[in-house]
Structures are given as C-alpha cells and as structure tokens.
Design a protein around this motif. Structure first.
Motif, PDB file in Angstrom:
ATOM      1  N   ARG A  29       0.855  -1.195   0.000  1.00  0.00           N
ATOM      2  CA  ARG A  29       0.000   0.000   0.000  1.00  0.00           C
ATOM      3  C   ARG A  29       0.886   1.239   0.000  1.00  0.00           C
ATOM      4  O   ARG A  29       1.937   1.257   0.640  1.00  0.00           O
ATOM      5  CB  ARG A  29      -0.899   0.039   1.232  1.00  0.00           C
ATOM      6  CG  ARG A  29      -1.890  -1.089   1.305  1.00  0.00           C
ATOM      7  CD  ARG A  29      -2.814  -0.884   2.493  1.00  0.00           C
ATOM      8  NE  ARG A  29      -3.532  -2.103   2.823  1.00  0.00           N
ATOM      9  CZ  ARG A  29      -4.268  -2.255   3.920  1.00  0.00           C
ATOM     10  NH1 ARG A  29      -4.377  -1.258   4.802  1.00  0.00           N
ATOM     11  NH2 ARG A  29      -4.898  -3.388   4.159  1.00  0.00           N
ATOM     12  N   LEU A  42      -3.770   3.732  10.290  1.00  0.00           N
ATOM     13  CA  LEU A  42      -3.626   2.280  10.267  1.00  0.00           C
ATOM     14  C   LEU A  42      -3.738   1.682  11.670  1.00  0.00           C
ATOM     15  O   LEU A  42      -4.392   0.652  11.860  1.00  0.00           O
ATOM     16  CB  LEU A  42      -2.295   1.876   9.632  1.00  0.00           C
ATOM     17  CG  LEU A  42      -2.253   1.962   8.112  1.00  0.00           C
ATOM     18  CD1 LEU A  42      -0.822   1.830   7.601  1.00  0.00           C
ATOM     19  CD2 LEU A  42      -3.145   0.909   7.479  1.00  0.00           C
ATOM     20  N   LYS A  45      -7.519   1.880  12.439  1.00  0.00           N
ATOM     21  CA  LYS A  45      -8.516   1.238  11.574  1.00  0.00           C
ATOM     22  C   LYS A  45      -8.100  -0.122  11.025  1.00  0.00           C
ATOM     23  O   LYS A  45      -8.955  -0.927  10.647  1.00  0.00           O
ATOM     24  CB  LYS A  45      -8.851   2.170  10.412  1.00  0.00           C
ATOM     25  CG  LYS A  45      -9.455   3.479  10.852  1.00  0.00           C
ATOM     26  CD  LYS A  45      -9.607   4.443   9.710  1.00  0.00           C
ATOM     27  CE  LYS A  45     -10.094   5.780  10.237  1.00  0.00           C
ATOM     28  NZ  LYS A  45      -9.850   6.864   9.313  1.00  0.00           N
ATOM     29  N   ASP A  46      -6.802  -0.387  10.915  1.00  0.00           N
ATOM     30  CA  ASP A  46      -6.332  -1.643  10.319  1.00  0.00           C
ATOM     31  C   ASP A  46      -4.991  -2.057  10.922  1.00  0.00           C
ATOM     32  O   ASP A  46      -4.001  -2.232  10.214  1.00  0.00           O
ATOM     33  CB  ASP A  46      -6.208  -1.466   8.795  1.00  0.00           C
ATOM     34  CG  ASP A  46      -5.994  -2.777   8.063  1.00  0.00           C
ATOM     35  OD1 ASP A  46      -6.080  -3.848   8.698  1.00  0.00           O
ATOM     36  OD2 ASP A  46      -5.720  -2.739   6.848  1.00  0.00           O
ATOM     37  N   PHE A  49      -2.551  -4.832   9.537  1.00  0.00           N
ATOM     38  CA  PHE A  49      -1.709  -4.607   8.359  1.00  0.00           C
ATOM     39  C   PHE A  49      -0.285  -4.217   8.758  1.00  0.00           C
ATOM     40  O   PHE A  49       0.672  -4.512   8.052  1.00  0.00           O
ATOM     41  CB  PHE A  49      -2.318  -3.537   7.445  1.00  0.00           C
ATOM     42  CG  PHE A  49      -1.570  -3.383   6.150  1.00  0.00           C
ATOM     43  CD1 PHE A  49      -1.630  -4.362   5.176  1.00  0.00           C
ATOM     44  CD2 PHE A  49      -0.784  -2.269   5.907  1.00  0.00           C
ATOM     45  CE1 PHE A  49      -0.925  -4.250   3.987  1.00  0.00           C
ATOM     46  CE2 PHE A  49      -0.072  -2.130   4.724  1.00  0.00           C
ATOM     47  CZ  PHE A  49      -0.151  -3.124   3.754  1.00  0.00           C
TER      48      PHE A  49
END
Length: 144
Positions: A29, A42, A45-46, A49
């Motif tokens: 990404r 990140l 929210k994620d 990853f």
C-alpha cells in the motif's frame, strides 16, 4: 546502502512521489498524507496490516518510530532518521532499521525549529506514552 529486499519499496516511495510505502505479505500500500497521519490511521482502523510489515518512509522521527513499534513493524528503510528515533528503535530492538541519513532531530516544515511531534515525544520514554500524546495531537489537528 539499501538491502536488495527493500529496493522495490524504496523505489516505489521515491518514483511514485509517496510519503510512505508499506508491504505486508503480498500486499503493498502507498500513502501520501503528511506526518504520522497514515500510521495513526492504520493503528486505529487496520492494525493487523502493520503487524510484521516492512516500511519505506522518507522521514522518521521519534513519534513515527513509536507508532511503528506499537504497530509491530519488523523492517524499516528511511531516508532520514532522527537520533531520538534511532535511540527508541535501538532500545526496543524489534525493528530492523536502515537509514540514509541520521540527524540530531526532525525539523519543522519551515526548517526553523523542531518538528512539533519530535518535540512532543522527545522527553518521553514509553512507546505507549508517546502513542497517546501523538493520538491527542493528531485529533486536535483534525478537529480544532
């Protein structure tokens, strides 16, 4: 010297005009926000990853270093790394770090003083304490 495994990410960072490139497994990404905004997004929210990810970044100060450590990043190449960030990475020992240039501190955008996040995190020793301070700072910037 950039390791051969990291070349692709660093080339993408520079040739694509990005501020941050992250590889996790087979997924790559690219990001373009300023400062630590993408890392903070990140983490919020994620976070999966970041766990085990490789990162190519242009500038890494102590605040970004703390976010990378908290996120579980395992490898980093950066063009510019601050000494406070280097010291935090060294103390933690969980991230393999490569940098082209080590500087005493990260400058602000006007180049007339310290980056606000570098200053905010400078005297903090704990990754969690830095994370909480950075999160509050980013929230104030997003919602003044």
């Amino acid at each position: 010297m950039i390791s051969s495994e990291m070349n692709f990410l660093v080339d993408l960072l520079h040739n694509g005009g990005y501020t941050l490139v992250i590889e996790h497994g087979d997924e790559v990404r690219t990001f373009s926000q300023r400062g630590v905004a993408d890392l903070m997004d990140l983490l919020e929210k994620d976070p999966a990853f970041l766990q085990g990810a490789w990162i190519a970044d242009k500038v890494v100060g102590k605040a970004a270093a703390a976010l990378m450590i908290k996120g579980g990043v395992v490898r980093l190449h950066t063009d510019t790394l601050s000494q406070p960030a280097f010291d935090l990475f060294d103390k933690d020992g969980s991230i393999q770090v490569e940098c082209d240039q080590l500087v005493p501190y990260i400058e602000n955008r006007k180049k007339d003083g310290w980056c606000p996040l570098e200053k905010l995190s400078f005297d903090k020793d704990s990754v969690e304490e830095i994370f909480l301070s950075v999160r509050d700072f980013v929230e104030r910037m997003r919602h003044p």
